[in-house]
Design a protein around this motif. Sequence first.
Motif, short mmCIF file in Angstrom:
data_model
loop_
_atom_site.label_atom_id
_atom_site.label_comp_id
_atom_site.label_asym_id
_atom_site.label_seq_id
_atom_site.Cartn_x
_atom_site.Cartn_y
_atom_site.Cartn_z
N TYR A 104 7.48 2.11 -4.43
CA TYR A 104 7.27 2.23 -3.00
C TYR A 104 8.35 3.15 -2.47
O TYR A 104 9.53 2.85 -2.60
N GLU A 105 7.97 4.26 -1.85
CA GLU A 105 8.93 5.16 -1.22
C GLU A 105 8.64 5.15 0.27
O GLU A 105 7.54 5.48 0.70
N ILE A 106 9.63 4.76 1.04
CA ILE A 106 9.49 4.72 2.50
C ILE A 106 10.42 5.78 3.07
O ILE A 106 11.63 5.69 2.92
N VAL A 107 9.84 6.79 3.68
CA VAL A 107 10.62 7.88 4.26
C VAL A 107 10.69 7.67 5.77
O VAL A 107 9.66 7.66 6.44
N LEU A 108 11.90 7.48 6.28
CA LEU A 108 12.09 7.26 7.71
C LEU A 108 12.67 8.48 8.41
O LEU A 108 12.69 8.54 9.63
N GLN A 109 13.17 9.43 7.66
CA GLN A 109 13.72 10.66 8.23
C GLN A 109 12.88 11.82 7.73
O GLN A 109 12.88 12.11 6.55
N GLY A 110 12.14 12.45 8.60
CA GLY A 110 11.31 13.58 8.18
C GLY A 110 9.83 13.27 8.30
O GLY A 110 9.26 13.35 9.37
N ASP A 111 9.21 12.84 7.20
CA ASP A 111 7.75 12.66 7.16
C ASP A 111 7.25 11.34 7.74
O ASP A 111 6.09 11.23 8.07
N PHE A 112 8.07 10.31 7.83
CA PHE A 112 7.68 8.99 8.33
C PHE A 112 6.46 8.46 7.58
O PHE A 112 5.42 8.19 8.17
N MET A 113 6.59 8.34 6.26
CA MET A 113 5.48 7.92 5.41
C MET A 113 5.88 6.79 4.48
O MET A 113 7.04 6.66 4.11
N LEU A 114 4.88 5.99 4.08
CA LEU A 114 5.01 5.04 2.98
C LEU A 114 4.12 5.57 1.87
O LEU A 114 2.92 5.76 2.08
N GLU A 115 4.70 5.83 0.72
CA GLU A 115 3.94 6.28 -0.44
C GLU A 115 4.11 5.27 -1.56
O GLU A 115 5.24 4.86 -1.86
N HIS A 118 3.03 5.57 -9.07
CA HIS A 118 3.50 5.12 -10.38
C HIS A 118 4.92 5.63 -10.56
O HIS A 118 5.19 6.82 -10.33
N PRO A 119 5.87 4.78 -10.99
CA PRO A 119 7.28 5.21 -11.06
C PRO A 119 7.60 6.26 -12.11
O PRO A 119 8.59 6.96 -11.98
N LYS A 120 6.76 6.42 -13.13
CA LYS A 120 7.05 7.42 -14.17
C LYS A 120 6.26 8.70 -13.97
O LYS A 120 6.78 9.79 -14.11
N THR A 121 4.99 8.58 -13.62
CA THR A 121 4.13 9.77 -13.48
C THR A 121 4.07 10.27 -12.05
O THR A 121 3.60 11.37 -11.81
N TYR A 122 4.50 9.45 -11.10
CA TYR A 122 4.41 9.74 -9.66
C TYR A 122 2.97 9.98 -9.20
O TYR A 122 2.73 10.66 -8.21
N LYS A 123 2.00 9.40 -9.94
CA LYS A 123 0.61 9.43 -9.49
C LYS A 123 0.53 8.61 -8.20
O LYS A 123 0.95 7.46 -8.15
N LEU A 124 -0.02 9.21 -7.16
CA LEU A 124 -0.06 8.59 -5.84
C LEU A 124 -1.23 7.60 -5.76
O LEU A 124 -2.38 7.97 -6.00
N PHE A 125 -0.94 6.33 -5.45
CA PHE A 125 -1.97 5.31 -5.27
C PHE A 125 -2.33 5.13 -3.80
O PHE A 125 -3.46 4.83 -3.46
N SER A 126 -1.34 5.28 -2.93
CA SER A 126 -1.57 5.06 -1.51
C SER A 126 -0.54 5.85 -0.71
O SER A 126 0.61 5.97 -1.11
N LYS A 127 -0.96 6.36 0.43
CA LYS A 127 -0.06 7.06 1.33
C LYS A 127 -0.46 6.67 2.75
O LYS A 127 -1.61 6.83 3.15
N GLU A 128 0.50 6.14 3.51
CA GLU A 128 0.23 5.69 4.87
C GLU A 128 1.29 6.21 5.82
O GLU A 128 2.47 6.24 5.48
N GLU A 129 0.87 6.57 6.99
CA GLU A 129 1.79 7.03 8.02
C GLU A 129 2.44 5.82 8.68
O GLU A 129 1.79 4.82 8.95
N ILE A 130 3.73 5.91 8.92
CA ILE A 130 4.47 4.84 9.58
C ILE A 130 4.32 5.00 11.08
O ILE A 130 4.44 6.10 11.62
N ARG A 131 4.04 3.89 11.75
CA ARG A 131 3.85 3.92 13.20
C ARG A 131 5.18 4.22 13.88
O ARG A 131 6.21 3.64 13.55
N ASP A 132 5.15 5.11 14.83
CA ASP A 132 6.33 5.48 15.60
C ASP A 132 6.39 4.64 16.86
O ASP A 132 5.42 4.57 17.62
N TYR A 133 7.49 3.96 17.10
CA TYR A 133 7.65 3.12 18.30
C TYR A 133 8.35 3.87 19.39
O TYR A 133 9.23 4.60 19.21
#
Length: 133
Positions: A104-115, A118-133
């Motif tokens: 799980y990678e949560i980016v709070l500075q820049g893209d504001f995404m939760l991705e 897979h930890p070895k191949t980095y195959k993306l299973f899910s990508k969601e935008e984080i709600r801005d308050y």
Amino acid sequence: MIKQTLLKVLILLLFIDQIHAIVPLNKFKSNESLTDFIETPTRYIIINQDKCDEGLSCDNVAYYEINKKTGKTFKIARGETINIGRDYSFRGYYFTTKDRKFLYEIVLQGDFMLEIMHPKTYKLFSKEEIRDY
């Protein structure tokens, strides 16, 4: 202040009939800077850093997730902050499940995404935008 934020989350969850999704308030210290509340279209996420010292980075961050649709909770007990550059600027968080199947990678500075990938191949299973308050 953080307990007020968590209380608002609990009230919201009770309002939408997801009583079984409550995360006890006694899991968190009252210092607001040690806890982040994040919302995506499908999840409520609470990030707890109360086991971290006052340094720039931390490798003892806890992840609590509440699924909005089902109300089920999920926890990753240990993650780390993402810090980049010479000055270790905070960017977000990394969490890997115990079975090492999901990163799980949560980016709070820049893209504001939760991705979720897979930890070895980095195959993306899910990508969601984080709600801005």
